[in-house]
Design a protein around this motif. Structure first.
Motif: not given
Length: 490
Positions: A179-184
């Motif tokens: 999710l972090y890599q998807q800007d979350i």
């Protein structure tokens, strides 16, 4: 009431499985979270100034001080997770399920909120937050293990299933990484985890007992939605205890499953200082040290093997986290093995007149041996500095770890009286936690004097791992010596 019986039991089982799968053992996905922390520049100021001027790959490989901080956080969190199970085991035995779960919810929510609001400037708060998160998680597991009592002859299978879910919850940190890599943001993910505490509270009030789930379960046993007033049942406990004891004797004559202890119960300290418990502690501590050392240093290991290639580190970190998710599928096989063997030995006991407690204990021997062998195989693969072989290491590690914790809990239920389970489980985890502290000096030794060459450390640890085979051997000898006796004190 309509909510009584199997539907309520199944609802309790499935929601407990979801709770363990989503929250209880997230610490073991530490490598995925470390990847995110490094991207957020946590402890980056510890790296040499000269290193910061080099390429990202070289910086990633050479920043030992940053790696040591993350290793120390994991060491402290894994230590606290196990060490506090002794006092929390006492709390669980003394104050029962509701109080224990409310403590767990408080710790878990406080920890997730703390992590949500940390940044690179306040990274030191991870030393507080991660231990709180893991202690809350182990309390969730501890209160859910008793659900196995609701399912009679499948008790060991359910216990190992929950431990497998505990292992698989490490995939939660992989989800946070993706999710972090998807800007979350990290903050958003941990705020969502904090909000889930509402669900924990609802489950505590409506799908869990206020006291303990007895074993065997009385025909009219009610809890949660069906209980109405648990306190009334608690007042009847002395009478119910006598009825349950009589019931268990009747069930034996009817060829149904009986508890794994009969009939004499000694003091807690007699069991705590027994040879059986001492060797079980050695078995648990050594194998657990291997797993903790591997998980806590995985990011550093992959960084070394990939020569600092951030993309390849991410790929292998994801592969490790994905294999961890399948722990929930691996663990029940251990329980099924123990349940099948226990039923087989109990049939033999009825034919030969042997003690049921002894033959039930015999069913744990293959599980103990298999877990030790899996650890040796995993340790051997992890010791070979060949990057593609680490895929095999990941598979053996997740199978071995799911067998370890499921087998540990199941063995303690078979080998010792149920009324001492919480305290003995807590004592075993607490003392094994002290041994797990060795992971940080070992990591420092490898990074420092040994210059990233762990060969001598790995060979030494593998020789020590051979000692774990002594435990199942002694249990087997004890079973053989006591077979044929009409009763055997544990």
């Amino acid at each position: 009431m309509a909510c009584q019986g199997l539907p309520l039991h199944v609802a309790t089982l499935l929601t407990g499985l979801l709770e363990c799968l989503g929250f209880a053992g997230v610490l073991f996905g530490w490598a995925s979270l470390v990847f995110v922390f490094k991207k957020e520049r946590y402890f980056q100021e510890l790296c040499d100034q000269n290193v910061g001027q080099l390429s990202n790959a070289t910086a990633l490989a050479d920043c030992k001080a940053q790696d040591e901080k993350f290793s120390l956080i994991f060491t402290l969190a894994s230590f606290m997770e196990n060490f506090v199970t002794m006092p929390t085991g006492y709390i669980f035995d003394r104050f029962k399920t509701t109080v224990t779960r409310l403590i767990a919810i408080f710790l878990y929510t406080s920890a997730s909120l703390t992590i949500a609001f940390t940044s690179a400037n306040t990274a030191v708060l991870l030393f507080l937050a991660m231990p709180m998160l893991t202690v809350g998680g182990i309390l969730f597991l501890m209160t859910n293990l008793q659900i196995g009592n609701l399912f009679g002859k499948h008790r060991s299978t359910i216990i190992t299933l929950y431990n497998g879910a505990f292992d698989s919850s490490s995939a939660v940190f992989l989800v946070i990484k993706l999710l972090y890599q998807q800007d979350i943001s990290l903050k958003t993910s941990f705020l969502f985890i904090s909000v889930c505490s509402v669900w924990h509270v609802g489950r505590t009030l409506f799908l869990m007992p206020r006291g303990h789930i007895p074993y065997p379960v009385p025909a009219n046993y009610r809890y949660g939605l069906c209980s109405g007033n648990d306190s009334g049942e608690e007042k009847k406990k002395p009478v119910e205890a006598k009825k349950m004891e009589q019931q268990s004797k009747e069930l034996l004559s009817l060829k149904e499953e009986t508890p794994a202890w009969q009939p004499e119960v000694h003091s807690f300290w007699k069991y705590a200082f027994s040879r059986r418990f001492a060797w079980h502690l050695v078995w648990l501590s050594v194998i657990q040290l291997w797993h903790y050392l591997f998980i806590g240093t995985l990011n550093s290991l992959l960084t070394t093997l990939t020569r600092g290639n951030r993309k390849r580190v991410s790929t292998y970190t994801n592969a490790f986290a994905i294999t961890q998710f399948f722990g929930v599928l691996c663990a029940p096989w251990n329980g099924l093995l123990m349940d099948r063997l226990k039923q087989k030995y109990q049939k033999e006991a009825r034919m030969t007149g042997s003690s049921v407690s002894v033959v039930a204990l015999c069913s744990a021997v293959p599980s103990l041996v298999l877990t030790s062998l899996l650890c040796l195989g995993f340790a051997l693969c992890a010791s070979v500095p060949f990057l593609p072989l680490q895929y095999v290491t990941f598979i053996l590690q997740v199978i071995g770890r799911s067998f370890l914790y499921g087998g540990n809990a199941a063995f303690l239920t078979l080998a010792f009286p149920a009324e001492h389970f919480g305290k003995l489980f807590g004592l075993a985890m607490a003392l094994s936690a002290v041994v797990s502290l060795l992971q940080f000096p070992i990591f420092t030794l490898i990074k420092g004097p040994l210059k990233d060459d762990p060969l001598y450390v790995n060979v030494t640890l593998m020789l020590v791992t051979l000692l774990t085979l002594v435990h199942p051997f002694l249990v087997y000898r004890e079973c053989q010596a006591q077979r044929g006796r009409p009763s055997a004190a544990l």
